[in-house]
Enzyme design. Sequence first.
Site, PDB file in Angstrom:
ATOM      1  N   GLY A  45     -81.895  59.060  11.066  1.00 44.22           N
ATOM      2  CA  GLY A  45     -81.552  58.102  10.020  1.00 44.22           C
ATOM      3  C   GLY A  45     -82.395  56.840  10.028  1.00 44.22           C
ATOM      4  O   GLY A  45     -82.068  55.880   9.337  1.00 44.22           O
ATOM      5  N   HIS A  95     -86.765  48.906  16.746  1.00 42.25           N
ATOM      6  CA  HIS A  95     -85.780  47.874  16.409  1.00 42.25           C
ATOM      7  C   HIS A  95     -84.369  48.421  16.589  1.00 42.25           C
ATOM      8  O   HIS A  95     -84.159  49.628  16.618  1.00 42.25           O
ATOM      9  CB  HIS A  95     -85.975  47.386  14.965  1.00 42.25           C
ATOM     10  CG  HIS A  95     -85.603  48.393  13.914  1.00 42.25           C
ATOM     11  ND1 HIS A  95     -86.393  49.489  13.623  1.00 42.25           N
ATOM     12  CD2 HIS A  95     -84.523  48.487  13.103  1.00 42.25           C
ATOM     13  CE1 HIS A  95     -85.814  50.199  12.659  1.00 42.25           C
ATOM     14  NE2 HIS A  95     -84.672  49.621  12.337  1.00 42.25           N
ATOM     15  N   GLN A 129     -80.007  47.347  15.613  1.00 37.03           N
ATOM     16  CA  GLN A 129     -79.198  46.610  14.649  1.00 37.03           C
ATOM     17  C   GLN A 129     -77.868  46.230  15.278  1.00 37.03           C
ATOM     18  O   GLN A 129     -77.366  46.941  16.149  1.00 37.03           O
ATOM     19  CB  GLN A 129     -78.959  47.463  13.400  1.00 37.03           C
ATOM     20  CG  GLN A 129     -80.242  47.856  12.689  1.00 37.03           C
ATOM     21  CD  GLN A 129     -79.993  48.740  11.469  1.00 37.03           C
ATOM     22  OE1 GLN A 129     -79.376  48.329  10.507  1.00 37.03           O
ATOM     23  NE2 GLN A 129     -80.473  49.967  11.531  1.00 37.03           N
TER      24      GLN A 129
END
Lengths: 348, 348
Positions: free
Chosen positions: B158, B165, B167
Amino acid sequence: VPELRKDPITSRWVIIAANRAARPNEFLAAPPRRVAKVCPFCRGQENQTPAAVATYPGIRSGRSAADWQVRVVPNLFPALTSDRRFVLEQNGLFETGPDVGIHEVIIESPHHLVSMCDQCDEEVALVLGVYRDRLIAASGRPNVVHAIVFKNVGVAAGASLEHTHSQLLALPVVPATVAEEECGAQQYYQQHDRCIYCDLIEQEQRAESRVVGRSAHFVALCPFASRFAMETWILPAEHSSHFEQTRDAQLVELAQMVRQCLLRLQVALAGVAYNFVIHSAPFDTAALGHYHWHIEILPRIANAAGFEWGTGFHINSIPPEQAARTLRTVDLSCFIPTGEDVSTRKTS
Amino acid sequence: VPELRKDPITSRWVIIAANRAARPNEFLAAPPRRVAKVCPFCRGQENQTPAAVATYPGIRSGRSAADWQVRVVPNLFPALTSDRRFVLEQNGLFETGPDVGIHEVIIESPHHLVSMCDQCDEEVALVLGVYRDRLIAASGRPNVVHAIVFKNVGVAAGASLEHTHSQLLALPVVPATVAEEECGAQQYYQQHDRCIYCDLIEQEQRAESRVVGRSAHFVALCPFASRFAMETWILPAEHSSHFEQTRDAQLVELAQMVRQCLLRLQVALAGVAYNFVIHSAPFDTAALGHYHWHIEILPRIANAAGFEWGTGFHINSIPPEQAARTLRTVDLSCFIPTGEDVSTRKTS
């Protein structure tokens, strides 16, 4: 041999099935493509699958028994197979259950079609009738309490073979999703003495904004809290807890609704992958006042990511009102079912 | 504006976020590939993202403030943003909640690296320290009760951007997965007066078969009921309910464990996509005796299909004992952290 394992913290079930690592996958190479090698589900390749447990002749007259239209075979790589008693074995924190269940493949056409959209209403009605027959057969088998009928179309939806087919998986426990639905619906029933799905259909028909289609006995809508973009549910307008109670007279009407919903989706999102799932009440119950069977069509546009797996939340970037409007306004006039004899179609 | 919607039957939450339909996706074309256009997360492209909420200098000395190593920015396409009170609005059967939450992006390197494996232990430790800081910052904000830190690596997991990175998404309700874990763990605690995760670690260390690695303060294992093939959890060996309570002294050790687990996975399954999720206790609780924070690494080899979405069951074709053996026996000697100065690395 597969086994069932229960997570000691969340009680969620996992099927550990090392036998399934060997199954073929037409889609291993990206992008998805039709593979040249022989398809085991096409007419003439019947010896590539286990022997059929049921075979249905074509819907046109004059066919021989070998000239099947729908064929049901045991899955060559079953997730679950035996009809033993489901007794858990405990080892400290861990519980393991034996391989108990049924895993069947429903080959929906002798031809290498890739979607129900490629068939006429009568052909789809025959397939829905086969679902009903197989659910009834499974419900008579020992030690299974529920079965899910599902379909994976497209590699992004987890399909490993392209030829149009569905699967039935009967389980020794009621799966979490159906148990959650039943639990929520039962609470509502206790408070209101009504089926929450019936009330939901009524509210949605008044609101109109999420309705995709309506026929005499069925409603299609994009659910208020759609997890997947363009998610569509098909429900019987009159209360019914078990899919297998659907009457013959309604199968063609349901087939038309299913086919139209799939066509609308295909036109709105060309080539979209999707899952198709029938949620029906557990076998071991008589007709339930609070549960309402339904079909869920789950388009797989975005891939579930860390947030979805980590939280159980879904993020959907197409509001269901917008999805329903898009699906409703698809012009289906160019897709009138032809009813042509399937034998004239190209085979793979 | 995004909104939260609650399914009236199952009570599961969905974020309807039409704003996210516009977000870029480097991976739209299959097969996944590195895209030529400028990466908004690379050094020098800081004006492509919203202004940073936090910036961390490099771990080597002599860097200027602009010479950042980790940068935290608000998500340009946030799933949730405001700090309003979370009051539900009812419309018949349907409940809608306002957009309440925080959605941050943690850019883990100024260089276009694609995985934590590409970094040294100290760099990964800095990122883990940033997770801790951002969780503490989020816990002080009004109207959010929990935050999930997650990472998507690879298109099948996804990911929409390739640059390494993570989240953070803070939520106004405790997400279902954490609530289920907490509920199961609390039941066990009431019966045994012990943390189920602590007992699980003890049993797994005795059994050995599912252990992937062990350090002074951390254990990595393939869980007994692994949903995903090669699924790996990392847990603190000593009881701790909140990730944000991890002490500085343990961050490098944890970083080493995380990096080793990811390297083992990459060697066993070259280029595998995965999700990385931190499960920690809700903000509004003091240290909990029954809950134990942990990291889940979820490889995405097979795609969840109709059966998984329709039942909540998972089918895993690699038994966790086999997975742990494979991961344990990976030779890591050729991957000794180089500790090279990252400024000498190729930028995109």
